[in-house]
Design a protein around this motif. Sequence first.
Motif, PDB file in Angstrom:
ATOM      1  N   TYR A  25     -16.390   4.773  44.691  1.00 55.89           N
ATOM      2  CA  TYR A  25     -16.808   5.490  43.486  1.00 55.89           C
ATOM      3  C   TYR A  25     -17.565   6.761  43.870  1.00 55.89           C
ATOM      4  N   GLU A  26     -17.493   7.759  43.008  1.00 58.89           N
ATOM      5  CA  GLU A  26     -18.334   8.948  43.128  1.00 58.89           C
ATOM      6  C   GLU A  26     -19.429   8.842  42.084  1.00 58.89           C
ATOM      7  N   ILE A  27     -20.602   9.353  42.422  1.00 56.56           N
ATOM      8  CA  ILE A  27     -21.694   9.431  41.453  1.00 56.56           C
ATOM      9  C   ILE A  27     -21.783  10.890  41.021  1.00 56.56           C
ATOM     10  N   ASN A  36     -22.197   8.604  46.359  1.00 56.67           N
ATOM     11  CA  ASN A  36     -21.038   7.707  46.350  1.00 56.67           C
ATOM     12  C   ASN A  36     -21.487   6.258  46.396  1.00 56.67           C
ATOM     13  N   VAL A  37     -20.553   5.390  46.020  1.00 55.23           N
ATOM     14  CA  VAL A  37     -20.764   3.942  46.058  1.00 55.23           C
ATOM     15  C   VAL A  37     -19.547   3.321  46.727  1.00 55.23           C
ATOM     16  N   SER A  54     -24.788   2.510  48.407  1.00 47.33           N
ATOM     17  CA  SER A  54     -24.844   3.714  47.573  1.00 47.33           C
ATOM     18  C   SER A  54     -25.692   4.761  48.270  1.00 47.33           C
ATOM     19  N   TYR A 128     -18.679  -4.929  39.719  1.00 46.96           N
ATOM     20  CA  TYR A 128     -17.733  -4.032  40.401  1.00 46.96           C
ATOM     21  C   TYR A 128     -16.386  -4.713  40.646  1.00 46.96           C
ATOM     22  N   GLN A 178     -15.752   3.071  35.332  1.00 45.94           N
ATOM     23  CA  GLN A 178     -16.875   3.980  35.133  1.00 45.94           C
ATOM     24  C   GLN A 178     -18.127   3.216  34.725  1.00 45.94           C
ATOM     25  N   TYR A 189     -22.937   9.373  36.066  1.00 44.55           N
ATOM     26  CA  TYR A 189     -21.729   8.584  35.923  1.00 44.55           C
ATOM     27  C   TYR A 189     -21.240   8.143  37.294  1.00 44.55           C
ATOM     28  N   ILE A 190     -20.917   6.855  37.396  1.00 39.89           N
ATOM     29  CA  ILE A 190     -20.292   6.305  38.602  1.00 39.89           C
ATOM     30  C   ILE A 190     -18.823   6.145  38.242  1.00 39.89           C
TER      31      ILE A 190
END
Length: 194
Positions: A25-27, A36-37, A54, A128, A178, A189-190
């Motif tokens: 994921y991007e933050i 990122n995650v 993260s 997740y 998201q 937002y993730i």
Amino acid sequence: MKGINLVIIIFLFSGNWLYGQNHEYEIRFANRVIGNVSAHCKQSGAAKNISIQSKVDMRPLTRFSLDISCEFENSVMIRSKVIKDSGKEGDSKSITTQKDGKIYTVVQNGEKSILNSPEIMHSVSELYFMEPHQITRIFSESIGAFLSLKTLGNGLYELTLPEGKKNIYKYEKGVLVQVEVSQTFGKAYIIRVS
């Protein structure tokens, strides 16, 4: 021959779940990527291990990394550990939760408390990897307490934090795509990228 092909197909599909799931994921904040995650889940028989890393860099406001590990046995959480590090010397914070018979011991930055819960069946890190159908209460590894989870419909779920802020989890076809995170300085937002 058809029977052998069916066995191979079943093995391939079950092997994918057996070995695990990986999501990236991007933050984003104010239309800019700030971190990122990486979320990983491995399952083998009755054991399930989740790890989430993260990193956020929003200098000069904030910068930190967060590592979460969580272990389940027979669908019950037996241990979790969270480490938050800002990169400043002596500013690392940790919280561990350990099942000890019929109670959980929570140690947050050296302070010990007892959580009287017979079994933790669901934790925030699991969000997740699964859509939380019919779950109204979920354990937060990073807070060491249960939080309220509300279904909003259309794959949306609202997680209420202790200070009253609400995070919104969005699922499409059972996959988390998201998370809308409420912060004092605005919404982040993730967003799933793979």
